[in-house]
Design a protein around this motif. Sequence first.
Motif, PDB file in Angstrom:
ATOM      1  N   LEU A 205      14.988 -20.405  -6.881  1.00 12.28           N
ATOM      2  CA  LEU A 205      14.299 -19.809  -5.966  1.00 12.28           C
ATOM      3  C   LEU A 205      13.095 -20.839  -4.934  1.00 12.28           C
ATOM      4  CD1 LEU A 205      13.830 -16.280  -7.194  1.00 12.28           C
ATOM      5  CD2 LEU A 205      15.893 -17.159  -5.730  1.00 12.28           C
ATOM      6  N   ARG A 206      12.632 -21.647  -5.709  1.00 13.45           N
ATOM      7  CA  ARG A 206      11.923 -22.139  -5.077  1.00 13.45           C
ATOM      8  C   ARG A 206       9.999 -21.546  -4.964  1.00 13.45           C
ATOM      9  NH1 ARG A 206      16.295 -24.231  -2.187  1.00 13.45           N
ATOM     10  NH2 ARG A 206      15.608 -23.387  -0.096  1.00 13.45           N
ATOM     11  N   VAL A 207       9.684 -21.408  -5.197  1.00 20.33           N
ATOM     12  CA  VAL A 207       8.703 -20.208  -6.053  1.00 20.33           C
ATOM     13  C   VAL A 207       7.905 -20.932  -5.662  1.00 20.33           C
ATOM     14  CG1 VAL A 207       9.999 -18.536  -6.981  1.00 20.33           C
ATOM     15  CG2 VAL A 207       7.726 -20.188  -8.601  1.00 20.33           C
ATOM     16  N   PRO A 208       6.376 -20.428  -5.091  1.00 23.38           N
ATOM     17  CA  PRO A 208       5.157 -21.359  -4.839  1.00 23.38           C
ATOM     18  C   PRO A 208       5.051 -22.189  -5.950  1.00 23.38           C
ATOM     19  CG  PRO A 208       4.953 -19.119  -3.274  1.00 23.38           C
ATOM     20  CD  PRO A 208       6.311 -19.267  -4.350  1.00 23.38           C
ATOM     21  N   ARG A 209       3.810 -22.798  -6.490  1.00 22.28           N
ATOM     22  CA  ARG A 209       3.169 -23.384  -7.654  1.00 22.28           C
ATOM     23  C   ARG A 209       2.044 -22.258  -8.307  1.00 22.28           C
ATOM     24  NH1 ARG A 209      -0.345 -29.245  -6.386  1.00 22.28           N
ATOM     25  NH2 ARG A 209       2.128 -29.231  -6.089  1.00 22.28           N
ATOM     26  N   ARG A 210       1.753 -21.249  -7.678  1.00 26.19           N
ATOM     27  CA  ARG A 210       0.815 -20.829  -8.423  1.00 26.19           C
ATOM     28  C   ARG A 210       1.532 -19.521  -9.098  1.00 26.19           C
ATOM     29  NH1 ARG A 210       0.985 -18.778  -3.057  1.00 26.19           N
ATOM     30  NH2 ARG A 210       1.579 -16.615  -2.340  1.00 26.19           N
ATOM     31  N   THR A 211       3.116 -19.474  -9.170  1.00 24.86           N
ATOM     32  CA  THR A 211       4.088 -18.420  -9.677  1.00 24.86           C
ATOM     33  C   THR A 211       4.357 -19.386 -11.295  1.00 24.86           C
ATOM     34  OG1 THR A 211       4.446 -17.387  -7.504  1.00 24.86           O
ATOM     35  CG2 THR A 211       5.600 -16.942  -9.573  1.00 24.86           C
ATOM     36  N   TRP A 212       4.681 -21.222 -10.718  1.00 25.51           N
ATOM     37  CA  TRP A 212       4.823 -21.566 -11.650  1.00 25.51           C
ATOM     38  C   TRP A 212       3.931 -21.571 -12.561  1.00 25.51           C
ATOM     39  CZ3 TRP A 212       9.026 -23.490 -13.416  1.00 25.51           C
ATOM     40  CH2 TRP A 212      10.394 -24.005 -12.707  1.00 25.51           C
TER      41      TRP A 212
END
Length: 509
Positions: A205-212
């Motif tokens: 889903l190519r989530v933002p870095r903060r989600t990672w």
Amino acid sequence: MTSQLPIRERGADRPPAPTPERGARRPLTAAPLVLPALAALLLGLWGLTRQGSLWRDESVTLQVAHRPLDDLVALLGRIDAVHGLYYLLMHGVFALWDGGLVALRLPSVLATALAAAGVGALGARLAGRRAGVLAGVLFTLLPATQQYAQEGRSYALVTAGVVWGTYLFQRGKWPAYGVVLCLSCWLHEFAALALVAHGLTLAWLRVPRRTWLRWGTAAGAALVGVLPLAVLSAGQAERQLGWLGRPGVAMWLQFAGVSALGVLLCRLTRRAAPGRPVSALALPLLIAPPGLLMTASLLKPWYVDRYVLYSLAGLALLGGLGLDRVLAGAGRLTPGARVPLPGVRALTAGVRVPLACLTAVAVTAAWLPASLAVRTPQSRKDDTAAIAHAVARHARPGDAVLFLPARRREWLMSYPALYARLDDIALAHTPAASRTLQGTELPPGTIRHRLLSADRVIALTDSEGQPLDPFERELVKRRTLAEGFRECARERVWGGQVVVYVRGGGCGG
């Protein structure tokens, strides 16, 4: 503040996960949880005792969970730590209610109902309430789900934990996610493979870095929390899993077939608005845990399909979305449409009654035989109850009993009255006294001497064709029986054999 959902942090060009409408009626909100849970509960209670049968792993649960708490804890320091939390839970169950086979299996029934509700909740959140109901009910109908819903082992509880952990993952409830996944890993360490699936979902889903970062923190905390168990069980791994072989061709073909079905369902639903979020969550969960465990088993055999039973939740999610699309097309409704009774309008709006009846008959014809099969004693590797009955028919008070191999002592340990009538001539220390699962045995020479002092021996052994243990004690047992005894009777039962040997004269009397 709780972070945004992982699936909702993908950018404006991708559809967000559906959210409950304000003012929605309670029956609509409850249906994806209640209907699958109720179906799972009813199916779990149907034929729960399996005609009074009990297979050897369940026999171990029954014995271990009844030990005094200090003996149980001492056992886990030597073997079976991977099932330690489950044994402790079952110890509590039997302390409250010693209800035999029903008490042994009821926690798994309840856990399966909880897992089905979780699948329904996931499906509803990602693709609408009707899709949630369909996914949850489909999960309950899978033969493997029904099998382990009626088994006194930890796999249904692990599945419930992983499914609800996945729901918390999708919601972005990171502290709760970490706690639930950690508890799931304490029930069985291979639940940690679900973390890999979740990581693949975020990458898809190519989530933002903060989600990672938030996911990584929660996942890391879960792994740190289970580290003591990992360290303890690592020293037990050879004794725990040494019986396993590497996955054969049939296992790989089965895995390939299920994976291909998942990919096909993804392709069939790719044009549906909610299809991509469901695929991103469900397909990694379906493929990654069993695929990784099977690949690792090429080096170190660790794979058994029940260790990653929770991966079937991914298949149910994809299947629920596919069925939702079929019903939506038949009724000219949008996939995921909210209706008071899931599927009723879709079925009555555009599908003719004869076609619906034919479909129902076809599904039942395919599903019912499998459902009946998992409720028979033959659905498991052996039947300790049948073996115990055979021993009772052949044994006389004071007869010697010999287990070939020694671990088959578990066949009689759940029948103490019968076991007490026999002389276990190879036993050095009982399972409880030795803080082991099957007890410890005497040296080979002592076993031979005691065997030759017996006039009549009841031998419990595996079915023909099973590999023979190469250990010295087992070699001595087989050699002494062959050289010094005459076989007088042999009864084959499901998963084993009861053989009567007599030393000296004939078999009469």
